[in-house]
Design a protein around this motif. Structure first.
Motif, PDB file in Angstrom:
ATOM      1  N   GLU A  84      -3.383  -4.063 -13.444  1.00 12.23           N
ATOM      2  CA  GLU A  84      -4.184  -4.205 -11.898  1.00 12.23           C
ATOM      3  C   GLU A  84      -3.959  -5.010 -10.812  1.00 12.23           C
ATOM      4  OE1 GLU A  84      -8.143  -4.401 -13.236  1.00 12.23           O
ATOM      5  OE2 GLU A  84      -8.799  -1.979 -13.980  1.00 12.23           O
ATOM      6  N   ALA A  85      -3.617  -5.800 -11.545  1.00 10.88           N
ATOM      7  CA  ALA A  85      -3.175  -7.588 -10.100  1.00 10.88           C
ATOM      8  C   ALA A  85      -1.448  -6.295 -10.608  1.00 10.88           C
ATOM      9  CB  ALA A  85      -2.845  -8.152 -11.162  1.00 10.88           C
ATOM     10  N   ARG A  86      -0.251  -6.286 -11.482  1.00  9.40           N
ATOM     11  CA  ARG A  86       0.752  -5.904 -10.681  1.00  9.40           C
ATOM     12  C   ARG A  86       0.556  -4.454  -9.566  1.00  9.40           C
ATOM     13  NH1 ARG A  86       2.298  -6.453 -16.327  1.00  9.40           N
ATOM     14  NH2 ARG A  86       1.455  -3.995 -16.766  1.00  9.40           N
ATOM     15  N   GLU A  87      -0.385  -3.520  -9.964  1.00  9.44           N
ATOM     16  CA  GLU A  87      -0.235  -2.258  -8.936  1.00  9.44           C
ATOM     17  C   GLU A  87      -0.978  -3.205  -7.710  1.00  9.44           C
ATOM     18  OE1 GLU A  87      -0.705   1.203  -7.259  1.00  9.44           O
ATOM     19  OE2 GLU A  87       0.393   0.923  -8.997  1.00  9.44           O
ATOM     20  N   LEU A  91       0.951  -2.141  -3.859  1.00 10.00           N
ATOM     21  CA  LEU A  91       0.320  -1.339  -2.485  1.00 10.00           C
ATOM     22  C   LEU A  91       0.586  -2.638  -1.346  1.00 10.00           C
ATOM     23  CD1 LEU A  91      -2.867   0.111  -4.598  1.00 10.00           C
ATOM     24  CD2 LEU A  91      -0.738   1.451  -2.964  1.00 10.00           C
ATOM     25  N   ARG A  92       0.209  -3.669  -1.846  1.00  7.51           N
ATOM     26  CA  ARG A  92       0.036  -4.441  -0.364  1.00  7.51           C
ATOM     27  C   ARG A  92       1.261  -4.471   0.377  1.00  7.51           C
ATOM     28  NH1 ARG A  92      -1.433 -10.089  -2.934  1.00  7.51           N
ATOM     29  NH2 ARG A  92      -4.382  -8.966  -3.308  1.00  7.51           N
ATOM     30  N   LEU A  93       2.407  -4.538  -0.289  1.00  8.71           N
ATOM     31  CA  LEU A  93       3.758  -4.374   0.467  1.00  8.71           C
ATOM     32  C   LEU A  93       3.922  -3.091   0.867  1.00  8.71           C
ATOM     33  CD1 LEU A  93       5.743  -5.876  -2.859  1.00  8.71           C
ATOM     34  CD2 LEU A  93       5.630  -7.023  -0.894  1.00  8.71           C
ATOM     35  N   ILE A  94       3.713  -1.868   0.375  1.00  8.33           N
ATOM     36  CA  ILE A  94       4.014  -0.909   1.320  1.00  8.33           C
ATOM     37  C   ILE A  94       3.053  -0.357   2.209  1.00  8.33           C
ATOM     38  CG2 ILE A  94       3.102   1.833   0.673  1.00  8.33           C
ATOM     39  CD1 ILE A  94       4.182   1.044  -2.509  1.00  8.33           C
TER      40      ILE A  94
END
Length: 169
Positions: A84-87, A91-94
């Motif tokens: 979940e942390a990786r996802e 998402l923040r980068l996107i």
């Protein structure tokens, strides 16, 4: 008194007996990890026993105790938390352009262990319920010892602040 096993799991009947005798304890443990989130707890417990079924079919451990089942739940929960942390990072980068400042996450009011953020709650559960040392918690969560100490301090501070607020109510 709770039967903590070990149970010899070699076939469907012994697997059902192991499940019947251990599921309540494993569910309580998983519930603490997930902050009493029933859906997440149900999924986690299901994954633990599904893993046991797969392991049994593949000739895995035949002697299973509560320790093995709870450790399996912890590992599966931490794996999910890391995923979940990786996802979230992806998402923040996107979502946020590179030149913008990082998005600030508003602090949420906490009312007990269930209301703590996942990472803080898991750190407290591993440290104080599982009685792991700080280095062991750090290893389990994939953090440095220093980061884990900071995480535990924040979690304890949140818990104390909540106790003070509850006492004043």
């Amino acid at each position: 008194m709770v039967d903590t096993g070990p149970w010899t799991v070699t076939d469907e009947a012994s697997l059902v007996a192991c499940y019947d005798q251990s599921v309540a304890h494993v569910y309580r443990y998983a519930s603490r990890l997930t902050g009493n989130d029933r859906a997440r707890t149900d999924d986690l417990v299901q994954d633990v026993y599904l893993g046991l079924v797969r392991s049994t079919r593949e000739g895995g451990p035949t002697s299973v105790g509560l320790g093995w089942l709870c450790t399996s739940a912890r590992h599966r929960f931490l794996d999910r938390l890391r995923g979940e942390a990786r996802e979230e990072r992806r998402l923040r980068l996107i979502v946020s352009p590179v030149d913008e400042a990082p998005i600030e996450v508003a602090e949420v009011a906490v009312s007990g262990l269930a209301e703590l953020p996942d990472r803080e709650r898991v750190a407290l559960v591993l440290r104080y319920l599982d009685d792991l040392s700080v280095p062991e918690v750090a290893e389990a969560m994939g953090l440095s010892v220093h980061a884990t100490e900071s995480l535990l301090a924040r979690a304890r501070r949140r818990m104390r602040n909540q106790e003070v607020r509850d006492a004043g109510s």
